[in-house]
Motif scaffolding. Structure first.
Motif, mmCIF file in Angstrom:
data_model
loop_
_atom_site.group_PDB
_atom_site.id
_atom_site.type_symbol
_atom_site.label_atom_id
_atom_site.label_comp_id
_atom_site.label_asym_id
_atom_site.label_seq_id
_atom_site.Cartn_x
_atom_site.Cartn_y
_atom_site.Cartn_z
ATOM 1 N N ILE A 1 0.861 -1.193 0.000
ATOM 2 C CA ILE A 1 0.000 0.000 0.000
ATOM 3 C C ILE A 1 0.894 1.239 0.000
ATOM 4 N N LEU A 2 0.919 1.930 -1.117
ATOM 5 C CA LEU A 2 1.818 3.073 -1.306
ATOM 6 C C LEU A 2 1.153 4.373 -0.856
ATOM 7 N N ARG A 3 1.945 5.435 -0.837
ATOM 8 C CA ARG A 3 1.381 6.755 -0.542
ATOM 9 C C ARG A 3 0.656 7.326 -1.759
ATOM 10 N N SER A 4 0.868 6.719 -2.906
ATOM 11 C CA SER A 4 0.496 7.385 -4.162
ATOM 12 C C SER A 4 -0.855 6.980 -4.722
ATOM 13 N N LEU B 1 -4.463 24.035 5.686
ATOM 14 C CA LEU B 1 -3.630 23.402 6.722
ATOM 15 C C LEU B 1 -2.213 23.246 6.188
ATOM 16 N N GLU B 2 -1.305 24.048 6.739
ATOM 17 C CA GLU B 2 0.098 23.951 6.302
ATOM 18 C C GLU B 2 0.767 22.783 7.014
ATOM 19 N N PRO B 3 1.635 22.074 6.333
ATOM 20 C CA PRO B 3 2.362 21.001 7.023
ATOM 21 C C PRO B 3 3.355 21.581 8.024
ATOM 22 N N LYS B 4 3.097 21.344 9.293
ATOM 23 C CA LYS B 4 3.984 21.879 10.331
ATOM 24 C C LYS B 4 4.521 20.771 11.219
ATOM 25 N N ASP C 1 2.136 14.361 7.263
ATOM 26 C CA ASP C 1 1.994 13.042 6.645
ATOM 27 C C ASP C 1 0.844 13.012 5.642
ATOM 28 N N LEU C 2 -0.223 13.765 5.925
ATOM 29 C CA LEU C 2 -1.299 13.872 4.939
ATOM 30 C C LEU C 2 -0.802 14.618 3.702
ATOM 31 N N MET D 1 -1.558 4.685 2.077
ATOM 32 C CA MET D 1 -1.334 4.627 3.527
ATOM 33 C C MET D 1 0.040 5.189 3.865
ATOM 34 N N ILE D 2 0.138 5.723 5.083
ATOM 35 C CA ILE D 2 1.398 6.241 5.630
ATOM 36 C C ILE D 2 1.288 6.099 7.137
ATOM 37 N N ASP D 3 2.420 6.042 7.839
ATOM 38 C CA ASP D 3 2.309 6.063 9.300
ATOM 39 C C ASP D 3 2.512 7.483 9.807
#
Lengths: 317, 317
Positions: free
Chosen positions: B142-145, B309-312, B221-222, B211-213
């Motif tokens: 299951i990739l992130r893509s 939502l900025e990745p922080k 991560d999103l 999926m990602i952890d």
């Protein structure tokens, strides 16, 4: 205090780790091949110095030491990963770019593909973990444990050059200002070349009963084979292929010590049945001795005299 | 200055590295399975502190973070390696023994066998590289893509606990002197539990499109999923499963920030086709939003209001 080798033996027993302790771990892959995997940790000012080596050279060496472990099993390297911790200022100055460049230049020669790793900030020192995967025919990985009394002992190439190069660097020499034998010796230290092709050739011949790469030094690495195989060894001093470039910079005794105990030559040390040793005539290898029944004991033979060779190669602890 | 994510993208392009950039690398193994491999570098005073954690807890966490990467591909962990650099005084005081004890206690729960690694002296800091191998059915990692517009977004468990635990530790609390919610939060930070069983369950259901952890934090991560999939996301603020233990120690705004941007919860973040989301009813997961067509953009929905939502989340560089 425990040496690192004692510690590894301790945890092998405590946690029943059958697969730990050779140059690579071997695990099942498919009907044709077993999977090899090795990891090598390199820490700034322990395993390399930024004053001595370019980022490219450090990248080259990080991969080379792991490829040498694959070679020592008779394997074919396939994939690599690198975990690298870098201080902020080296990140900013582009250290990782040079490092990955050097890694990839060597990887291209062996068709090794980078597939992953990790990147982290390190407070004050570069740390590198080099991981390489490889393939080996099922059940045929060449272990340290297969040497039998009577087997002939061989080493590839020449011995002591990398230790000589290290001493030159410690004495203020540098690769960029060197020529001739000085440059050669420093290259042996900074840009070791892994004996992957020789390892594959030995696998094809199905001839080696045991093998290890010379990373810690001949005296230590031969002791590892003897311990794993439950045998001893007799090494003939006068046939040791001491690196001829050493003689321009070091006395005979010092060169001899480099050849016996100096680490990081990344040559292969292996054993073959006596009656097949003639099959290696065409290869760049030298017979240096014979496996004996005296478990754990390595004798150095000089003429008629015999002295015990203590393992004095490199160890961290 | 380049972030680590930009750097990884740079070297992927420069050296044509197709397999780099997910939680694990995926390479062919045999007819039934692909091989997964992940490496995680942990450096003292960056990723852990000896004042806060016992050697056993550090061993546990080193393995847990890599198991979490295997879980994030839907894989089954099989083998592990550890490269560890240790200062002399910690070697002498038995740090490695406790470390390997903690590693093995967690490994036993998932039937993971240690097969190798490396041991090195480190001048002044502990450094650890944790490597874990795993299996996944051929072609089904299951990739992130794989996220598609319209997919439902889920997270497992609760969010922000590990970041809350870190803040408690930074404020001088300790695990040994804690009880109740304080102890729980510190445990989330020091002894994360990888969602291997959930990952395998999702694989069995063949339901997750990506999926990602949650290692860096939800917002980061999103963003990784959105970037890899070429999509956007809308997250519903009021449904976020903020860790309930946070409320005893932190205000609502701070808890909310922990849940959005705090790292190291090691929960799973994944997407499933909208029409199959009801199949997850029995699982400990929460739907938190929907994948959108707005590539690279993550919206946070609060009632009728929408903010970007900025990745922080955590990054090293």
């Amino acid at each position: 205090m425990r040496s690192e080798f004692q510690f590894i033996n301790d945890i092998k027993k405590r946690f029943l780790l059958d697969r730990v302790g050779d140059d690579c771990a071997v695990v099942p892959k498919n009907r044709a091949s077993d999977l090899l995997i090795t990891a090598d940790l390199l820490i700034e000012n322990v395993d390399f110095r930024l004053e001595w080596a370019t980022p490219e050279q450090i990248g080259h060496k990080a991969l080379a030491v792991s490829l040498s472990d694959i070679a020592a099993m008779g394997g074919t390297p396939t994939f690599g990963l690198v975990s690298i911790g870098v201080p902020q200022e080296l990140w900013d100055s582009g250290f990782p770019d040079g490092f990955y460049q050097g890694w990839h230049e060597l990887a291209a020669r062996f068709d090794v593909e980078m597939i992953g790793g990790d990147t982290s900030k390190s407070p004050d020192r570069v740390v590198i973990d080099s991981i390489v995967l490889g393939d080996v025919p099922v059940g045929r990985a060449i272990l340290r444990s297969g040497a039998r009394p009577g087997d002939a002992i061989f080493v590839s190439g020449s011995l002591g050059g990398a230790a000589g190069g290290l001493t030159l660097l410690e004495n203020g020499k540098s690769l960029s200002d060197s020529t001739g034998s000085e440059s050669y010796l420093i290259e042996r230290q900074l840009r070791p070349f892994p004996q992957v092709e020789l390892g594959k050739r030995l696998m094809k011949l199905a001839i080696a009963t045991s093998m290890i790469d010379l990373s810690d030094g001949l005296s230590s690495d031969l002791a590892h084979i003897c311990e794993a195989s439950g045998v001893g060894a007799a090494v003939i001093e006068e046939v040791l292929p001491i690196d001829q470039n050493l003689s321009e910079h070091f006395g005979g005794d010092e060169s001899f010590e480099f050849a016996l105990h100096g680490g990081e030559d990344f040559e292969l040390l292996f054993t073959v049945p006596e009656d097949r040793s003639s099959e290696l005539k065409e290869l760049p290898v030298t017979r240096v001795g014979t496996i004996t029944t005296y478990a754990g004991k390595v004798d150095l033979i000089r003429g008629d005299a015999k002295t015990e060779l203590e393992p004095k190669g490199y160890r961290h602890f």
